[in-house]
Motif scaffolding. Structure first.
Motif: not given
Length: 90
Positions: A41-49, A1-3, A76-90
């Motif tokens: 500016s706006v930071t768009t956050i996405v958690a994806i496979e 998973m990536k953030f 125009r955009s600055h992109i940062f991609v981080l590895d994520s071990e887990e993502c929880y949705k409650f």
């Protein structure tokens, strides 16, 4: 998973979020400020496979290229991609 964190101007962020929703990828937006821009500016956050990363990057790249680079900026955009071990949705 990536953030993925995409920092862009407000209008571009709206376009990015809309296009991600069109392909069933949820995104969150946070108003942000800092050293990338004196303007709002706006930071768009996405958690994806992992396998969706290239698709998301291509969407952001394509939309970003349709905008002019603001004076004094290198992108125009600055992109940062981080590895994520887990993502929880409650």
């Amino acid at each position: 998973m990536k953030f993925l964190f995409a920092i862009s101007n407000e209008k571009l962020s709206e376009d990015i979020t809309r296009e991600l929703l069109n392909v069933n990828i949820a995104a969150r937006k946070l108003n942000s400020s800092g050293f990338f821009s004196q303007n709002k500016s706006v930071t768009t956050i996405v958690a994806i496979e992992d396998e969706k990363l290239d698709q998301v990057l291509e969407i952001i790249k394509s939309l970003s290229e349709s905008y002019d680079i603001e004076e004094g900026h290198s992108a125009r955009s600055h992109i940062f991609v981080l590895d994520s071990e887990e993502c929880y949705k409650f």
